[in-house]
Design an enzyme around this catalytic site. Structure first.
Site, PDB file in Angstrom:
ATOM      1  N   TRP A 124       0.844  -1.212   0.000  1.00 33.99           N
ATOM      2  CA  TRP A 124       0.000   0.000   0.000  1.00 33.99           C
ATOM      3  C   TRP A 124       0.878   1.260   0.000  1.00 33.99           C
ATOM      4  O   TRP A 124       0.526   2.275  -0.600  1.00 33.99           O
ATOM      5  CB  TRP A 124      -0.894  -0.011   1.252  1.00 33.99           C
ATOM      6  CG  TRP A 124      -1.725   1.225   1.418  1.00 33.99           C
ATOM      7  CD1 TRP A 124      -2.975   1.452   0.930  1.00 33.99           C
ATOM      8  CD2 TRP A 124      -1.358   2.420   2.130  1.00 33.99           C
ATOM      9  NE1 TRP A 124      -3.410   2.699   1.289  1.00 33.99           N
ATOM     10  CE2 TRP A 124      -2.440   3.319   2.026  1.00 33.99           C
ATOM     11  CE3 TRP A 124      -0.231   2.818   2.837  1.00 33.99           C
ATOM     12  CZ2 TRP A 124      -2.426   4.579   2.602  1.00 33.99           C
ATOM     13  CZ3 TRP A 124      -0.211   4.070   3.409  1.00 33.99           C
ATOM     14  CH2 TRP A 124      -1.292   4.946   3.301  1.00 33.99           C
ATOM     15  N   HIS A 125       2.043   1.153   0.663  1.00 35.60           N
ATOM     16  CA  HIS A 125       2.897   2.335   0.796  1.00 35.60           C
ATOM     17  C   HIS A 125       3.542   2.766  -0.512  1.00 35.60           C
ATOM     18  O   HIS A 125       3.871   3.943  -0.678  1.00 35.60           O
ATOM     19  CB  HIS A 125       3.980   2.091   1.852  1.00 35.60           C
ATOM     20  CG  HIS A 125       3.462   2.184   3.242  1.00 35.60           C
ATOM     21  ND1 HIS A 125       2.916   1.099   3.888  1.00 35.60           N
ATOM     22  CD2 HIS A 125       3.380   3.220   4.107  1.00 35.60           C
ATOM     23  CE1 HIS A 125       2.515   1.476   5.090  1.00 35.60           C
ATOM     24  NE2 HIS A 125       2.780   2.756   5.248  1.00 35.60           N
ATOM     25  N   GLY A 126       3.772   1.852  -1.406  1.00 37.21           N
ATOM     26  CA  GLY A 126       4.374   2.297  -2.654  1.00 37.21           C
ATOM     27  C   GLY A 126       4.686   1.155  -3.582  1.00 37.21           C
ATOM     28  O   GLY A 126       4.744  -0.017  -3.181  1.00 37.21           O
ATOM     29  N   PHE A 177       2.456   8.478  -0.732  1.00 35.82           N
ATOM     30  CA  PHE A 177       1.731   7.203  -0.648  1.00 35.82           C
ATOM     31  C   PHE A 177       0.273   7.459  -0.936  1.00 35.82           C
ATOM     32  O   PHE A 177      -0.481   6.906  -1.415  1.00 35.82           O
ATOM     33  CB  PHE A 177       1.886   6.572   0.737  1.00 35.82           C
ATOM     34  CG  PHE A 177       3.330   6.429   1.154  1.00 35.82           C
ATOM     35  CD1 PHE A 177       4.297   6.050   0.225  1.00 35.82           C
ATOM     36  CD2 PHE A 177       3.722   6.693   2.441  1.00 35.82           C
ATOM     37  CE1 PHE A 177       5.620   5.932   0.595  1.00 35.82           C
ATOM     38  CE2 PHE A 177       5.048   6.570   2.830  1.00 35.82           C
ATOM     39  CZ  PHE A 177       6.001   6.190   1.907  1.00 35.82           C
TER      40      PHE A 177
END
Lengths: 301, 482
Positions: free
Chosen positions: B326-328, B482
């Protein structure tokens, strides 16, 4: 809601007082000298002031300054006497002015400690090409004694085609405004750390041409066409990595150009403070040695 | 628009005055004002991407109504799938498209089928897309799960999706918490507003004085990792740990504080995670809005821990890997998720992951066992940050190797020649204040009792913000990417 707003206002007043007191106690402001506009319209410092200047937001460096009889930061008082000793003039902005370093460690002093010449320093924060030309022209009779005129210029120094004193300059030399400003150390702190400039820039119109080399060359042409300076005496000091090549070509066609790029890029040690882009002691030594090498071409011992 | 910018300093009081003095008599006007303000706030960065928020809003508004109005579970499910596909599709295209293509090319090349022509696109990642798509998805999911009734008030719903304090970096609000607050008349609450102001101040301190000040050190050490020994690389990782905490929890504090000024309560996003005593506790205290989102909408639907051990382990890995991803769009984030899953599994199997549910407030200073647990957890989390911050996995592994095998105590010089002691001081202040708040120490009552003591502390924080802010003006927040 009413109480909330009153309390917010109350806290704001307390905050301003607190910041004013703490900035005074910790001396987080500069003893910036008083400014003046001389009879010829040149902005300078009022002569014979002394104080301390700090560099870095957390007072990383504290340095001593002294304003001489002519309104510039130097230990020398300028007499402009005719004598056999070689005399050079060093012109530029805050980099030459050197508030970031003790005045007895200035570029001029470093030069004079090594070779037998007299170096007059004419550095002033905010000076650009137009200001320098105006200063030289209006003091033509005094500057006749100078054998060579070194002018340090960077990319932002060619944004004017004529010299005028702005309202802002007039305001800051106005005694009343200046006195008010000087008595609010928090305001001085904000100004020194760039907050006021940031706010002003939010509302300022920026010319789209300002970064175009042709616009700058046009300004240079206008300035030199209206001046009567003896360009054979002039030597430009520039950092070619920061100035457009077209501008360098133009300066080359006008006078000798010395490029400091190599001596700075080859330096083993840092040439600026890191937290401040002005030259540190080593950077100043490099510049002074650079000028000395050039002077050695002229001086006969 | 950044919270730590001059623009916001003018924006917030203007919206506040209009909200409570001009639009206060009519809820619709207040919501319309919130909507317009939120769009201005977001449009300040890039107005073109407002279309995406609007599209996401329209889709979920209608999908929500369709799900609710369809008595047949199957049809409702189809509408839910449409919402999930749309939001994840948006996220997938803008955030992960190039990553999937690059990974596919790498895979094929690795298998001996080199691909010379690739289809990567020059896509700008819209700020906050991971946050608002998750927020709108929660709306459809909550309606589907019968936890929420859809609203017919489109502007109210649009204000919920784009509510500016938490639009670009969370907390990721559940529709069931935020939407009812948007749809009901708010009244000004003095105490909440004061708490909000304190949170804004503390958030700005963490962001500007701690995070932004540490950024040059972190950037220098990670950029020149090959020139530094293990001791300095560990310093870089520790500094990044404090930087990302100061940055992200600072943002959350400001967001929650600003929302309070408008009479809206947002969920807590950070609960002093660096004083955690094991990894399980850390994850209950770090980015709470995201971890609980994944818990409620992914982990529990997959069966959670109430299944066989292999399935439960699978669920744990899924939730950590997805959380990392999800962060990147980078394998480093997946590795970070995997690393945390690996740390979490032992306590999960021993059923100790829920050992530390509450804070021990019996004594102020931790006993030696508690202290060792806190330091160990912090160091383990810090090693994980190397994956999070490094440009790629091989660099992260090189750094960790050097930290372990080439450790040496040596002096680090700040890249801008500044005094390192100032940063140690700033971090110490942050940790001390947070520790006092964490332990609910009686010193807090003194501050509440003596106004001038309290005011002096606030003013000192403002002074520190002024000093630090003049070094690095208007620095963006890490979690915006993000």
């Amino acid at each position: 809601m009413k109480y909330f707003i009153l309390k917010t206002l109350g806290f704001t007043i307390f905050l301003l007082l607190f910041l004013e007191i703490i900035i005074r106690i910790l001396h987080f402001y500069n003893d910036v000298p008083l400014r003046m506009i001389d009879d010829y319209g040149n902005e300078k410092w009022v002569p014979f002031q002394e104080g301390y200047f700090y560099t870095g937001t957390k007072k990383e460096t504290v340095s001593k300054y002294r304003i001489n009889n002519f309104g510039f930061n130097s230990t020398l008082n300028y007499s402009f006497n005719h004598s056999d000793t070689t005399k050079i003039g060093l012109f530029g902005d805050s980099y030459i002015e050197g508030f970031n370093q003790d005045v007895d460690q200035s570029i001029g002093i470093k030069i004079m400690n090594k070779i037998p010449i007299i170096c007059y320093e004419f550095g002033f924060s905010g000076y650009d090409f137009a200001s320098i030309i105006h200063l030289i022209e209006t003091n033509e009779s005094k500057f006749k004694v100078l054998d060579r005129i070194y002018i340090y210029l960077n990319n932002s120094d060619f944004n004017r085609s004529t010299y005028t004193i702005s309202n802002h300059q007039k305001e800051r030399t106005n005694t009343l405004i200046s006195t008010i400003y000087r008595n609010f150390k928090f305001l001085m702190f904000l100004n020194h750390n760039g907050y006021i400039k940031t706010i002003k820039e939010k509302f300022r119109f920026h010319s789209k041409n300002i970064d175009k080399p042709n616009y700058k060359i046009h300004n240079i042409n206008q300035l030199i066409n209206n001046s009567h300076i003896d360009w054979s005496k002039v030597i430009f000091i520039i950092d070619s990595s920061e100035i457009d090549s077209l501008i360098i070509q133009k300066l080359n066609s006008l006078a000798k150009v010395l490029d400091i790029t190599n001596i700075f890029s080859k330096s083993k040690y840092k040439t600026n403070f890191g937290y401040d882009k002005h030259w540190n002691n080593h950077g100043r030594s490099l510049i002074s040695d650079f000028i000395i090498r050039n002077e050695n071409n002229y001086i006969q011992y | 628009m950044l919270f730590n910018s001059f623009d916001f300093l003018f924006f917030l009081p203007t919206v506040f005055i209009l909200y409570w003095f001009v639009c206060n008599r009519n809820l619709k006007y207040q919501n319309l004002l919130l909507l317009i303000s939120s769009y201005i706030f977001y449009g300040y960065w890039d107005w073109r991407f407002l279309g995406l928020i609007l599209l996401s809003t329209i889709v979920d508004y209608f999908v929500g109504l369709k799900i609710f109005n369809n008595a047949k579970k199957n049809t409702a499910k189809k509408w839910l799938i449409l919402s999930i596909f749309f939001n994840l599709g948006l996220l997938g295209f803008f955030k992960y498209f190039n990553f999937f293509i690059d990974s596919w090319v790498d895979l094929m090349t690795g298998m001996g089928f080199p691909i010379t022509y690739t289809w990567t696109l020059n896509i700008i990642l819209p700020v906050g897309i991971s946050f608002y798509t998750f927020q709108t998805m929660s709306y459809s999911l909550d309606i589907y799960n019968k936890k929420l009734k859809p609203t017919k008030d489109f502007f109210g719903f649009a204000a919920f999706v784009s509510f500016f304090p938490q639009l670009v970096a969370g907390p990721i609000e559940r529709a069931s918490n935020l939407l009812p607050q948007i749809l009901h008349k708010r009244t000004f609450n003095y105490d909440q507003a004061i708490i909000g102001m304190r949170l804004i101040l503390w958030g700005l301190f963490k962001k500007i004085v701690v995070a932004d000040s540490l950024a040059p050190i972190v950037n220098d050490i990670f950029a020149h990792y090959d020139q530094y020994n293990g001791g300095i690389l560990l310093l870089g990782a520790i500094c990044f740990g404090f930087q990302i905490y100061g940055d992200f929890s600072g943002y959350s504090d400001i967001a929650i504080g600003v929302a309070k000024l408008f009479g809206i309560h947002l969920m807590t996003n950070f609960n002093f995670p660096y004083f955690s005593r094991n990894i399980g506790e850390f994850w209950r205290r770090w980015h709470i809005s995201l971890s609980t989102w994944f818990r409620d909408y992914l982990y529990i639907p997959l069966g959670g821990s109430k299944v066989s051990i292999p399935i439960a382990l699978r669920n744990v890995f899924i939730i950590f890997l997805v959380s990392g991803f999800w962060h990147g769009a980078n394998w480093t984030f997946i590795a970070w998720g995997f690393y945390h899953a690996a740390l979490f599994i032992p306590s999960f199997l021993n059923k100790k992951n829920r050992k530390y549910i509450t804070t021990n407030t019996d004594h102020f200073f931790p006993d030696y066992k508690e202290l060792i647990n806190i330091i160990t957890t912090f160091l383990l989390v810090t090693i994980g940050w190397v994956f999070f911050r490094a440009d790629n996995i091989s660099i992260a592994i090189d750094i960790i190797k050097k930290i372990i095998l080439n450790f040496d105590f040596s002096i680090y010089h700040h890249p801008e020649n500044r005094r390192m002691i100032d940063y140690i001081f700033a971090v110490s202040i942050m940790l001390t204040v947070e520790y006092i708040l964490h332990k609910k120490h009686k010193i807090i009552t003194y501050f509440n009792k003596y106004q001038y003591l309290r005011y002096s502390l606030y003013a000192s924080l403002v002074f520190a913000i002024f000093i630090a802010s003049s070094e690095h003006k208007d620095v963006s927040f890490i979690y915006f990417q993000f």
